[in-house]
Design a protein around this motif. Structure first.
Motif, mmCIF file in Angstrom:
data_model
loop_
_atom_site.group_PDB
_atom_site.id
_atom_site.type_symbol
_atom_site.label_atom_id
_atom_site.label_comp_id
_atom_site.label_asym_id
_atom_site.label_seq_id
_atom_site.Cartn_x
_atom_site.Cartn_y
_atom_site.Cartn_z
ATOM 1 N N GLY A 554 45.433 48.526 43.498
ATOM 2 C CA GLY A 554 45.512 47.218 42.834
ATOM 3 C C GLY A 554 44.781 46.143 43.624
ATOM 4 O O GLY A 554 44.074 45.304 43.046
ATOM 5 N N LEU A 555 44.935 46.196 44.938
ATOM 6 C CA LEU A 555 44.272 45.198 45.791
ATOM 7 C C LEU A 555 42.745 45.346 45.701
ATOM 8 O O LEU A 555 42.015 44.357 45.592
ATOM 9 N N ALA A 556 42.270 46.587 45.721
ATOM 10 C CA ALA A 556 40.821 46.819 45.616
ATOM 11 C C ALA A 556 40.308 46.289 44.271
ATOM 12 O O ALA A 556 39.235 45.673 44.199
ATOM 13 N N ALA A 557 41.101 46.489 43.221
ATOM 14 C CA ALA A 557 40.702 45.986 41.897
ATOM 15 C C ALA A 557 40.682 44.463 41.895
ATOM 16 O O ALA A 557 39.788 43.834 41.310
ATOM 17 N N ALA A 558 41.667 43.861 42.561
ATOM 18 C CA ALA A 558 41.728 42.398 42.621
ATOM 19 C C ALA A 558 40.507 41.849 43.359
ATOM 20 O O ALA A 558 39.910 40.848 42.940
ATOM 21 N N LEU A 559 40.101 42.519 44.439
ATOM 22 C CA LEU A 559 38.924 42.068 45.193
ATOM 23 C C LEU A 559 37.667 42.238 44.341
ATOM 24 O O LEU A 559 36.798 41.371 44.317
ATOM 25 N N ALA A 560 37.597 43.367 43.637
ATOM 26 C CA ALA A 560 36.407 43.627 42.821
ATOM 27 C C ALA A 560 36.279 42.617 41.683
ATOM 28 O O ALA A 560 35.175 42.166 41.357
ATOM 29 N N SER A 561 37.404 42.268 41.084
ATOM 30 C CA SER A 561 37.339 41.395 39.901
ATOM 31 C C SER A 561 37.543 39.929 40.255
ATOM 32 O O SER A 561 37.478 39.071 39.391
ATOM 33 N N LYS A 562 37.828 39.666 41.539
ATOM 34 C CA LYS A 562 38.156 38.302 42.006
ATOM 35 C C LYS A 562 39.303 37.720 41.188
ATOM 36 O O LYS A 562 39.297 36.552 40.804
ATOM 37 N N ALA A 563 40.296 38.567 40.918
ATOM 38 C CA ALA A 563 41.453 38.124 40.126
ATOM 39 C C ALA A 563 42.608 37.773 41.052
ATOM 40 O O ALA A 563 42.794 38.388 42.099
ATOM 41 N N LYS A 564 43.372 36.767 40.645
ATOM 42 C CA LYS A 564 44.604 36.442 41.374
ATOM 43 C C LYS A 564 45.817 36.934 40.573
ATOM 44 O O LYS A 564 46.931 36.970 41.060
ATOM 45 N N GLN A 565 45.550 37.278 39.319
ATOM 46 C CA GLN A 565 46.629 37.746 38.460
ATOM 47 C C GLN A 565 47.136 39.097 38.963
ATOM 48 O O GLN A 565 46.377 39.880 39.531
ATOM 49 N N ARG A 566 48.423 39.346 38.777
ATOM 50 C CA ARG A 566 49.029 40.619 39.171
ATOM 51 C C ARG A 566 49.985 41.080 38.085
ATOM 52 O O ARG A 566 50.340 40.307 37.201
ATOM 53 N N GLY A 567 50.443 42.293 38.226
ATOM 54 C CA GLY A 567 51.444 42.789 37.280
ATOM 55 C C GLY A 567 52.792 42.131 37.513
ATOM 56 O O GLY A 567 53.575 41.960 36.600
ATOM 57 N N TRP A 568 53.058 41.788 38.766
ATOM 58 C CA TRP A 568 54.329 41.139 39.119
ATOM 59 C C TRP A 568 54.049 40.097 40.184
ATOM 60 O O TRP A 568 53.371 40.379 41.166
ATOM 61 N N HIS A 569 54.571 38.889 39.958
ATOM 62 C CA HIS A 569 54.397 37.833 40.961
ATOM 63 C C HIS A 569 55.693 37.602 41.707
ATOM 64 O O HIS A 569 56.780 37.667 41.127
ATOM 65 N N ARG A 570 55.572 37.341 42.976
ATOM 66 C CA ARG A 570 56.735 37.163 43.838
ATOM 67 C C ARG A 570 57.720 36.166 43.232
ATOM 68 O O ARG A 570 57.336 35.134 42.678
ATOM 69 N N ALA A 571 59.006 36.486 43.353
ATOM 70 C CA ALA A 571 60.042 35.558 42.887
ATOM 71 C C ALA A 571 60.013 34.308 43.775
ATOM 72 O O ALA A 571 59.672 34.378 44.956
ATOM 73 N N HIS A 572 60.366 33.175 43.179
ATOM 74 C CA HIS A 572 60.427 31.918 43.948
ATOM 75 C C HIS A 572 61.812 31.746 44.543
ATOM 76 O O HIS A 572 62.796 32.226 43.990
ATOM 77 N N LEU A 573 61.869 31.023 45.640
ATOM 78 C CA LEU A 573 63.161 30.765 46.283
ATOM 79 C C LEU A 573 63.626 29.366 45.922
ATOM 80 O O LEU A 573 62.957 28.375 46.262
ATOM 81 N N PHE A 574 64.741 29.314 45.251
ATOM 82 C CA PHE A 574 65.282 28.026 44.826
ATOM 83 C C PHE A 574 65.665 27.204 46.058
ATOM 84 O O PHE A 574 66.299 27.704 46.979
ATOM 85 N N GLY A 575 65.248 25.934 46.073
ATOM 86 C CA GLY A 575 65.552 25.075 47.212
ATOM 87 C C GLY A 575 64.500 25.162 48.308
ATOM 88 O O GLY A 575 64.531 24.403 49.263
ATOM 89 N N ILE A 576 63.575 26.098 48.182
ATOM 90 C CA ILE A 576 62.530 26.255 49.206
ATOM 91 C C ILE A 576 61.147 26.075 48.566
ATOM 92 O O ILE A 576 60.344 25.265 49.007
#
Ligand SMILES: NC(=O)C1=CN([C@@H]2O[C@H](COP(=O)(O)OP(=O)(O)OC[C@H]3O[C@@H](n4cnc5c(N)ncnc54)[C@H](O)[C@@H]3O)[C@@H](O)[C@H]2O)[C@@H](O)CC1
Ligand SMILES: Nc1ncnc2c1ncn2[C@@H]1O[C@H](COP(=O)(O)OP(=O)(O)O)[C@@H](O)[C@H]1O
Ligand SMILES: [K+]
Length: 609
Positions: A554-576
């Protein structure tokens, strides 16, 4: 406790926690029994967890209203179930009503959480009951079927015209598909929301913004399935820890953006049900080259891939393996494919020899019942026969074989029982076909809806490790004594969905297994209970390595396509974390060969991190 006090105490919990804990929060998911076990000591200490939960929801809704430029005329609807999830929603609604917002709770059950209901009414909230058999104090009941129908329709109309919907029908207490009125609400509103969402990004608040309380109602909390109608959320405020639905397809899409409200659970003492594969795990799977290394000590991968019909798969899998930090690749296949492999990769060695891992089946056509196996299929079948375990699990030779990736056409040639260092890499269609061959009555849509359950079934039936490909790739452990912990790789951008990408993954996985040969070699089961732990450890190492390969891919594909999109994005921390809207460029289109060209850069990125 008011909103500010609760928020301050929430923030003090957050501040007192270390980085490792926060890292665990966003990486691991825990099943509902474990979440309840982690809650218990805090409740016994008198922590007002429900008030913390409600304050977090109300705070987030206030921030949303501000970001959407909505004043005190904003219409807020709470979908309130009879359990504690409904309690959270009503307490949150009470806090918002106190601030002067018009808040209406639609009660989908016969009762409501007593204390929360009282507080909600005292704070100026309105209740709309739908069940004629409800016993909620002060609410109409025993109305006719006709009136019940009218009430339902009006309530749905009202909800769909509100600015914010707080979905608090069910949380971790949900059992199976939503039934009764909750089911009808999800059916009507869920479908409407999905339709509105398809036509509108909601930048301008043209449809209700849905905030789910703890989990979206109607999804499979522990297995990530969609067992029936559900309420798709724009945002989920999840309490204490991620539940598996936060990381597993398809339910994780229904969660929208995930905000984790930390309760200071003792995560360290409990086993996660699932984990997101991150950079650390991926980096650990890449063997460091040493001054004393020679090509053989770095690992050799043998590939029986490609065919007359699909010779390109031979090139993709072989070049991918060769670029993934090993010493050598050996290729076996039809002459035409050999020529193409050598043309693309003069370094490839043609023919048999000693290897530390195998990759078989990519680009090998599925064998139909009528056709005779061709040479490539025969070689694969003969190789796979060495991995066959008899019913009692005894066949020492199988355990001594090198790890093997079984992809595409080779999946049809798999023996019934194999050890855990046989790694299957099906996509949804291939998994369906494999299970059908094993006698399971299932179609592809069902597998798509419950991928974890069916990947696990295939692993349990065959003993193999199963890596199920998709926008999120899930890995379930093989072997008899394996843990149920599932690994999820969500690093890939959608641009990776392109022909041959699976061949590249198979090659990369083969190479990563070869460079970790000592870690992924199961020993012959002794029947001694004390050895079960060792066996489980190897099964877990194999699954982690498979997850690591999917991450690197996935990382190699992201570098090749210059994409920041992912299948799953990190959860955010409430209050942080901040509520700022993030943008994830989808990148430019790529072909599978582009991914191969970026493997080295991806490995570099992992090693320099
Ligand atoms: N236990 C705790 O200390 C805390 C719990 N919290 C909240 O409490 C929730 C769990 O509460 P509960 O254990 O009461 O469970 P829930 O409120 O999640 O679910 C139980 C309710 O849903 C109904 N229900 C379950 N399955 C259904 C189905 N298939 N169709 C229709 N209705 C269905 C049940 O009849 C019951 O009324 C968490 O998700 C969280 O929101 C938070 O307040 C934090 C603290
Ligand atoms: N929407 C998506 N987002 C990210 N990755 C995807 C998506 N769809 C598929 N992939 C990945 O692309 C690869 C496709 O593999 P596969 O289906 O075997 O294709 P092929 O047989 O053409 O090689 C897999 O690694 C899969 O995880
Ligand atoms: K909910």
């Amino acid at each position: 406790m008011d909103m500010q006090q609760s928020q301050e105490s929430q923030e003090s919990i957050v501040e007192s926690l270390d980085e490792d804990h926060l890292q665990m929060l966003v990486q691991h998911a825990y099943d509902t029994d474990t979440v309840r076990a982690m809650e218990q000591p805090l409740l016994e200490q008198g922590e007002p967890l429900m008030r913390h939960a409600a304050a977090a929801v109300a705070t987030n809704v206030l921030q949303l209203l501000e970001s959407f430029d909505l004043d005190e005329h904003a219409r807020i609807t709470v979908l309130a179930g009879a359990g504690d999830n409904g309690g959270d929603g009503l307490f949150a609604g009470a806090l918002l009503a106190k601030r002067g917002f018009p808040v209406t709770a639609i009660a989908v059950g016969r009762t409501l959480h007593d204390d929360a209901y009282r507080t909600f009414i005292e704070s100026g909230g309105h209740i709309w009951v739908l069940d004629a058999a409800n016993t909620i104090p002060g609410c109409p009941s025993e109305f006719s079927a006709g009136e019940a129908g009218e009430r339902f329709e009006q309530a749905m109309e009202f909800a769909s015209n509100s600015h914010i919907i707080i979905d608090a029908m069910t949380g971790i207490g949900a059992q199976g598909a939503l039934r009764g009125i909750a089911g009808s609400v999800a059916q009507t509103l869920g479908a409407l929301l999905d339709e509105l969402r398809a036509h509108d990004s909601n930048d301008d608040m043209q449809r209700p913004y849905v905030v789910a309380v703890d989990t979206p109602s109607g999804i499979g909390v522990n297995d990530g399935s969609l067992p029936g109608p559900y309420i798709p959320a724009d945002m989920t405020l999840m309490f204490g820890a991620m539940k598996p639905c936060a990381i597993l397809p398809p339910a994780c899409s229904a969660c929208g953006e995930i905000w984790l409200v930390d309760f200071g659970f003792d995560l360290e003492s409990h086993d996660p049900a699932g984990s997101i594969v991150g950079m650390d795990l991926a980096a650990a799977a890449i063997r460091q080259v040493m001054p004393t290394d020679a090509k053989y000590s770095r690992g050799v991968t043998g590939l029986i891939t490609g065919s007359q019909q699909y010779p390109g798969a031979a090139v993709l899998s072989t070049t991918a393996a060769a670029h993934t930090n090993i010493g050598m690749v050996r290729y076996m296949g039809p002459t035409r494919a050999q020529d193409l492999v050598l043309h693309a990769l003069p370094e490839a060695v043609i023919g048999k020899g000693h290897v530390q891992s195998w990759v078989v089946g990519s680009g090998v056509p599925v064998r139909t019942a009528e056709e005779e196996a061709d040479l490539q299929q025969q070689s694969i079948e003969a190789l796979l026969a060495h991995y066959a375990l008899s019913e009692d699990g005894s066949n020492e030779e199988a355990y001594a074989m090198p790890a093997i990736v079984v992809d595409a056409g080779a999946l049809d040639l798999l023996p019934d029982h194999v050890p855990s260092h046989v790694v299957l890499t099906p996509h949804m269609g291939e998994l369906t076909r494999l299970l059908t061959r094993l006698g399971v009555d299932v179609d592809e849509d069902t597998v798509r809806n419950q991928p974890l359950q069916y990947a696990r079934m295939a692993a349990k039936m065959t003993g193999a490790t199963v890596l199920l490909k998709g926008s999120l790739t899930i890995v379930v452990q093989g072997g008899q004594f394996a843990d149920d912990q599932v690994f999820v790789a969500g690093r890939a951008p959608a641009q990776l969905a392109t022909a041959g990408a699976g061949d590249v993954l198979a090659g990369m996985l083969g190479a990563i297994l070869a460079q970790n040969a000592d870690l992924v070699q199961p020993s012959v089961p002794s029947g001694d209970e004390s050895d079960h732990d060792d066996e489980a450890q190897v099964a877990q190492a194999i699954a982690e390595i498979a997850g690591a390969a999917a991450y690197l891919h996935g990382l190699a594909a992201a570098l090749a396509s210059k994409a920041k999109q992912r299948g799953w994005h990190r959860a955010h921390l409430f209050g942080i974390d901040d509520l700022d809207e993030e943008h994830f460029p989808i990148g430019r289109p790529i072909v599978a060969s582009d991914v191969v060209k970026k493997i080295a850069a991806a490995i570099g990125k992992l090693q320099n991190n």
